[in-house]
Design an enzyme around this catalytic site. Structure first.
Site, PDB file in Angstrom:
ATOM      1  N   LYS A 159     -36.936 -24.212 -31.819  1.00  0.00           N
ATOM      2  CA  LYS A 159     -36.226 -23.127 -32.109  1.00  0.00           C
ATOM      3  C   LYS A 159     -36.743 -22.769 -33.775  1.00  0.00           C
ATOM      4  O   LYS A 159     -36.220 -23.212 -34.594  1.00  0.00           O
ATOM      5  CB  LYS A 159     -34.593 -23.350 -32.225  1.00  0.00           C
ATOM      6  CG  LYS A 159     -34.093 -22.946 -30.899  1.00  0.00           C
ATOM      7  CD  LYS A 159     -32.359 -22.779 -30.919  1.00  0.00           C
ATOM      8  CE  LYS A 159     -32.066 -21.414 -31.402  1.00  0.00           C
ATOM      9  NZ  LYS A 159     -32.208 -20.454 -30.381  1.00  0.00           N
TER      10      LYS A 159
HETATM   11  N1  PMP Z   1     -34.142 -19.176 -24.913  1.00  0.00           N
HETATM   12  C1  PMP Z   1     -34.321 -18.610 -25.957  1.00  0.00           C
HETATM   13  C2  PMP Z   1     -35.514 -18.116 -26.449  1.00  0.00           C
HETATM   14  C3  PMP Z   1     -33.095 -18.553 -27.053  1.00  0.00           C
HETATM   15  O1  PMP Z   1     -33.276 -18.319 -28.037  1.00  0.00           O
HETATM   16  C4  PMP Z   1     -31.997 -19.377 -26.610  1.00  0.00           C
HETATM   17  C5  PMP Z   1     -30.802 -19.341 -27.441  1.00  0.00           C
HETATM   18  N2  PMP Z   1     -30.849 -20.609 -28.111  1.00  0.00           N
HETATM   19  C6  PMP Z   1     -31.887 -19.870 -24.919  1.00  0.00           C
HETATM   20  C7  PMP Z   1     -33.056 -19.642 -24.216  1.00  0.00           C
HETATM   21  C8  PMP Z   1     -30.778 -20.493 -24.469  1.00  0.00           C
HETATM   22  O2  PMP Z   1     -30.489 -21.660 -25.103  1.00  0.00           O
HETATM   23  P1  PMP Z   1     -29.062 -22.334 -25.652  1.00  0.00           P
HETATM   24  O3  PMP Z   1     -28.545 -22.327 -24.149  1.00  0.00           O
HETATM   25  O4  PMP Z   1     -29.408 -23.624 -25.809  1.00  0.00           O
HETATM   26  O5  PMP Z   1     -28.312 -21.651 -26.514  1.00  0.00           O
END
Ligand code: PMP
Length: 307
Positions: A159
């Site tokens: 991220k």
């Molecule tokens: N894909 C992207 C590009 C994201 O930014 C997120 C949000 N973090 C997700 C998927 C979903 O991830 P998570 O379930 O860990 O929040």
């Protein structure tokens, strides 16, 4: 409206938002050299609890590792910072944003002279990400003209702040087109993910989840797979094309912010009945029960703010 974030954990100390400031020469502001997390805390019968804190903090440190950021805090200290932000702001439920970034020591493109990274944790009260109507009726999606970047272009499993230029462009485009969210394809044309959500679909009562190609390894995705299997659904990983989604019985998106949100249409084609799907809403209910501490089976996923 200005976002109210109250008290912020800023490089190890709780300070008012007005005091949590950085220089305009911050490397991250110029080049997107930050890493972050998105976490939710929910109101439970035993007070506020952070959902899957360990996994989020672990991903935060992995993102930092990818970028070669030195974090001057341990995972335990960041976890305590996260809990303290919820506690100090007296939130019952909130969205939590840990961020580490390259500061203002050097503005050469190589970020590493700015090590160690600076770190903060903010939190704010945040309702449904894709809107209350999307949750009830299903979100309208359009396929973005912006492709999800290949793995040798950007580190999509981390991220990283800069990755979200791709997400922002896709989301702007979707909103301009009157849709609720964008669907991004990878460079081969297979479905990757939403701008901030992973994607699932149902054919009958079989649940399909997109394999990890260039998408983020979502923690909600992982939770929903576990919950679906516990409810007796068969879950299969697959690679899917957009027309496969047009033919699906139900489609839904998942993410910490979006939780479990049904999709009613993709590219102006109704999905199934064109309403929130029955299996999707069953999973949504089970997910919300888990995060709100109403199902003891998922108790280990919760970290109570006031133990
Ligand atoms: N894909 C992207 C590009 C994201 O930014 C997120 C949000 N973090 C997700 C998927 C979903 O991830 P998570 O379930 O860990 O929040």
């Amino acid at each position: 409206s200005k976002m109210k974030t109250g008290l912020i954990w800023f490089n190890g100390h709780i300070v008012p938002q007005e005091e949590a400031k950085v220089s305009v020469l911050t490397h991250a502001l110029h080049y997107g050299t930050s890493v972050f997390e998105g976490i939710r805390a929910y109101e439970t019968p035993k007070g506020p609890a952070v959902f899957r804190l360990k996994e989020h903090v672990e991903r935060f440190f992995h993102s930092a590792k990818v970028m070669m950021f030195e974090l001057p805090f341990t995972p335990e200290q960041v976890s305590e910072g996260i809990l303290s932000v919820v506690r100090e702001n007296s939130y019952k439920s909130c969205y939590i944003r840990p961020l580490a970034w390259m500061g203002a020591t050097s503005l050469g493109v190589n970020p590493l002279p700015n090590n160690p990274a600076e770190v903060m944790v903010a939190a704010w009260e945040w309702g449904t990400y894709l809107g209350d109507e999307a949750v009830r009726k299903g979100a309208r999606l359009i396929t973005s003209s912006w492709a999800r970047f290949p793995a040798n272009v950007m580190p999509g499993k981390a991220k990283v702040g800069g990755n979200y230029v791709n997400s922002a462009l896709a989301r702007i485009e979707a909103h301009q087109a009157g849709a609720d969210e964008a669907l991004l394809l990878d460079k081969e044309g297979f479905v990757a993910e939403g701008s901030g959500e992973n994607l699932f679909f149902f054919k009958g009562s079989t649940l399909y989840v997109l394999e990890h190609s260039v998408n983020l390894m979502g923690i909600t995705r992982d939770s929903v797979i576990t919950i679906a299997r516990d409810l007796g659904y068969e879950v299969r990983e697959c690679r899917a094309t957009r027309d496969q989604l047009y033919m699906a019985d139900e489609v839904f998106m998942v993410g910490t912010a979006a939780e479990v949100t049904p999709v009613s249409s993709l590219d102006h084609r109704a999905i199934g009945s064109g309403q929130a799907g029955e299996h999707t809403m069953r999973l949504r209910k089970a997910y919300l029960e888990a995060v709100q501490g109403h199902n003891p089976k998922y108790g280990p996923w919760l970290t109570y703010v006031n133990p």
